[in-house]
Design a protein around this motif. Structure first.
Motif, PDB file in Angstrom:
ATOM      1  N   THR A 204      16.738 -46.870 105.614  1.00 42.61           N
ATOM      2  CA  THR A 204      15.657 -47.460 104.827  1.00 42.61           C
ATOM      3  C   THR A 204      14.945 -48.497 105.676  1.00 42.61           C
ATOM      4  O   THR A 204      15.588 -49.283 106.385  1.00 42.61           O
ATOM      5  N   SER A 205      13.640 -48.512 105.605  1.00 42.17           N
ATOM      6  CA  SER A 205      12.838 -49.449 106.388  1.00 42.17           C
ATOM      7  C   SER A 205      11.769 -50.058 105.497  1.00 42.17           C
ATOM      8  O   SER A 205      11.347 -49.476 104.496  1.00 42.17           O
ATOM      9  N   LEU A 206      11.313 -51.249 105.884  1.00 41.25           N
ATOM     10  CA  LEU A 206      10.334 -52.011 105.119  1.00 41.25           C
ATOM     11  C   LEU A 206       8.945 -51.808 105.695  1.00 41.25           C
ATOM     12  O   LEU A 206       8.753 -51.805 106.916  1.00 41.25           O
ATOM     13  N   GLY A 207       7.963 -51.627 104.800  1.00 42.34           N
ATOM     14  CA  GLY A 207       6.572 -51.484 105.196  1.00 42.34           C
ATOM     15  C   GLY A 207       5.679 -52.401 104.382  1.00 42.34           C
ATOM     16  O   GLY A 207       6.055 -52.857 103.290  1.00 42.34           O
ATOM     17  N   TYR A 208       4.486 -52.659 104.906  1.00 41.29           N
ATOM     18  CA  TYR A 208       3.544 -53.559 104.232  1.00 41.29           C
ATOM     19  C   TYR A 208       2.136 -52.981 104.310  1.00 41.29           C
ATOM     20  O   TYR A 208       1.693 -52.541 105.381  1.00 41.29           O
ATOM     21  N   ASP A 209       1.463 -52.953 103.156  1.00 46.98           N
ATOM     22  CA  ASP A 209       0.079 -52.500 103.073  1.00 46.98           C
ATOM     23  C   ASP A 209      -0.832 -53.721 103.097  1.00 46.98           C
ATOM     24  O   ASP A 209      -0.875 -54.481 102.122  1.00 46.98           O
ATOM     25  N   PRO A 210      -1.579 -53.958 104.181  1.00 45.31           N
ATOM     26  CA  PRO A 210      -2.422 -55.154 104.258  1.00 45.31           C
ATOM     27  C   PRO A 210      -3.641 -55.097 103.346  1.00 45.31           C
ATOM     28  O   PRO A 210      -4.241 -56.140 103.068  1.00 45.31           O
TER      29      PRO A 210
END
Length: 533
Positions: A204-210
């Motif tokens: 599992t990895s973390l992502g961010y939508d700017p």
């Protein structure tokens, strides 16, 4: 906010306030800080001016109030000053007044503070390591250090969490995510907030939508096929503003076998893989965080062997070792065109051999960073290497305070085989519990509504769950149990957050009273000055 209140807060930082003498010039004998002397001189000049006006016109003496001695500070200037404060000072500043507390907790201020932190000239990085891979259960510890200089400071200690040799703790928009087994832990080193979420996959990895300012976690759900772990189904966890779970969705893709580390760049999560199974077609799996879509990018076969994905000058790049365990020589592959899949290649040779190292990325100067993957077995210095691709120079920097003496190892219970994860370009984020509680409350209402609908169904009713574009039939009892477990989990998190908020509110009230009590004495003395008492 009136400057009257501002000066009060500056004066009230002393443990006790002595009686103010009638001669303001004698106030310089008090133990005051240099930046407070200007304030005292300004008060003295204004009081003298008021005395002259009073002598010239005794009838207007009743209209001269002490509150008019001080002018107001523009609100935009207050916000600008607060964006330059350290995180710890900023968190304490919430106790000054309700106005400051509302400003610091506003979404606009959070974005402004993040922009100010990310534009800092000096790079900040995080160093995460476990006490040992052989320690199990409650004795496990994950330590997160942060530094922008040559010395690291401990920010967080997370119990019952370890770091395996295949996992890392990358920093994404101020948050650090760590996957251990089927548990994904998200923490904010700036505020000390920690949230753990159960996942269906062990990658599992973390992502961010700017664009939307939204955090999401991508969990790979592997399926055993002829001895290989093939991924087709993915769990997408939409997170709240503070990192808490809000909703879950299933996304499908063509089959592939993951291989490299995961990396989030500009709203996309990238990682290398073989498609459809190992040793066939090398691809870069690209997950669009905003639209929750998965696509493949073609890549040369040499890019995937012994490779580590990094961000190089705003582009996706791959550092490919020529040998499995060392970085004596390597190739730097840069993705020049995402749509066409065009890559460029550069080959470099280091002046020395770097063993048991990995490349977590680059610094603001564009130098490639090489960091250890494990702590040394004894009390040895902790070094990070920086390689300049233009001058071909390699420099070594020692980070003090990372397992470099026996007292440190005993204090943190370090045994052996302590895995390390270094994340460069860390920025501070002050998102806190209020946004998290709001997201959890919305999610709790949605789950309770679903549970009411399930209770109205007959035992032989058909229940379907949307997994990607497909509706999959589920057992009614199983669906009911899953929703109840989810409500139980959310309720427990809400109780924990409410207790934290209540404790913080109590601390703020006590500190606010401690600040306001001596301020009344100060205004009384100023009033006595003006009227010549």
């Amino acid at each position: 906010m009136k400057r009257k209140g501002y000066e009060t807060e500056r004066f009230s930082s002393h443990r006790s306030i002595e009686p103010i003498p009638l001669d303001l010039k004698k106030m310089t004998r008090l133990q005051v800080k240099p930046h407070q002397k200007k304030l005292l001189r300004k008060v003295e000049s204004r009081v003298c001016l008021k005395r002259k006006e009073r002598d010239g016109n005794e009838d207007d003496e009743s209209d001269k109030r002490p509150s008019k001695l001080l002018h107001s500070i523009p609100l935009d200037l207050e916000v600008e000053i607060m964006t330059r404060l350290p995180v710890k000072s900023l968190m304490r500043s919430r106790c000054v007044s309700k106005t400051w507390s509302s400003i610091i907790r506003s979404q606009g201020f959070v974005r402004a503070y993040y922009a100010m932190s990310s534009s800092a000239t000096r790079s900040r990085f995080t160093v995460a390591f476990s006490n040992s891979v052989f320690v199990k259960g409650d004795a496990q510890r994950l330590f997160i250090f942060s530094s922008s200089s040559l010395a690291a400071n401990l920010h967080m200690t997370i119990p019952s969490l370890s770091l395996s040799h295949v996992s890392d703790c990358p920093s994404v928009h101020g948050f650090v995510g760590c996957c251990y087994g089927f548990q994904f832990t998200i923490c904010n080193p700036s505020t000390g907030q920690v949230v753990s979420l159960p996942c269906k996959g062990n990658r599992t990895s973390l992502g961010y939508d700017p664009v939307d300012g939204q955090f999401k976690a991508l969990s790979l759900v592997p399926t055993p096929v002829r001895g290989y772990h093939i991924c087709v189904v993915h769990e997408v966890i939409k997170l709240g503003g503070g990192g808490g779970g809000e909703s879950r969705n299933m996304v499908t893709s063509p089959p592939y076998s993951p291989l490299t580390n995961r990396l989030c760049i500009n709203g996309f999560i990238y990682f290398g893989a073989w498609a459809p199974r190992p040793r066939m077609n090398p691809v870069i799996v690209c997950f669009d965080v905003r639209h929750e879509k998965i696509s493949f990018i073609k890549m040369p076969k040499d890019v995937l062997s012994y490779s580590v994905l990094i961000e190089y000058k705003g582009k996706l790049a791959s550092v490919v070792r020529h040998q499995p365990l060392s970085f004596r020589s390597f190739d730097l592959w840069i993705l020049e065109d995402v749509k066409k899949g065009v890559w460029s290649k550069q080959t470099f040779e280091l002046p020395c051999d770097l063993v048991n190292m990995t490349s977590p990325g680059t610094n603001k100067a564009g130098e490639i960073i090489f960091a250890p993957t494990k702590l040394s077995h004894g009390a040895q210095p902790f070094y990070i290497f920086y390689y300049n691709t233009q001058t071909k120079d390699l420099r070594r920097v020692r980070i003090r305070g990372i397992a470099d003496d026996e007292g440190f190892r005993r204090r943190y219970g370090l045994v052996s085989d302590c895995n390390v994860s270094v994340s460069p370009e860390h920025v501070e984020n002050i998102i806190k519990n209020h946004q998290l509680r709001k997201k959890y409350t919305i999610q709790l209402g949605e789950n309770e509504l679903v549970l009411k609908e399930l209770d109205l169904l007959q035992d032989d009713a058909n229940v379907y769950k949307l997994i990607g574009p497909v509706l999959v039939k589920q057992d009614l009892a199983e669906a009911n149990a899953n929703v109840r477990k989810r409500i139980e989990y959310i309720s427990a998190e809400l109780k924990r957050i409410d207790a934290t908020l209540q404790d913080n509110e109590g601390q703020q009230n006590s500190k606010r009273e401690a600040v306001s009590h001596p301020s009344h004495r100060l205004y009384a003395y100023l009033n006595a000055f003006q009227h010549g008492y």
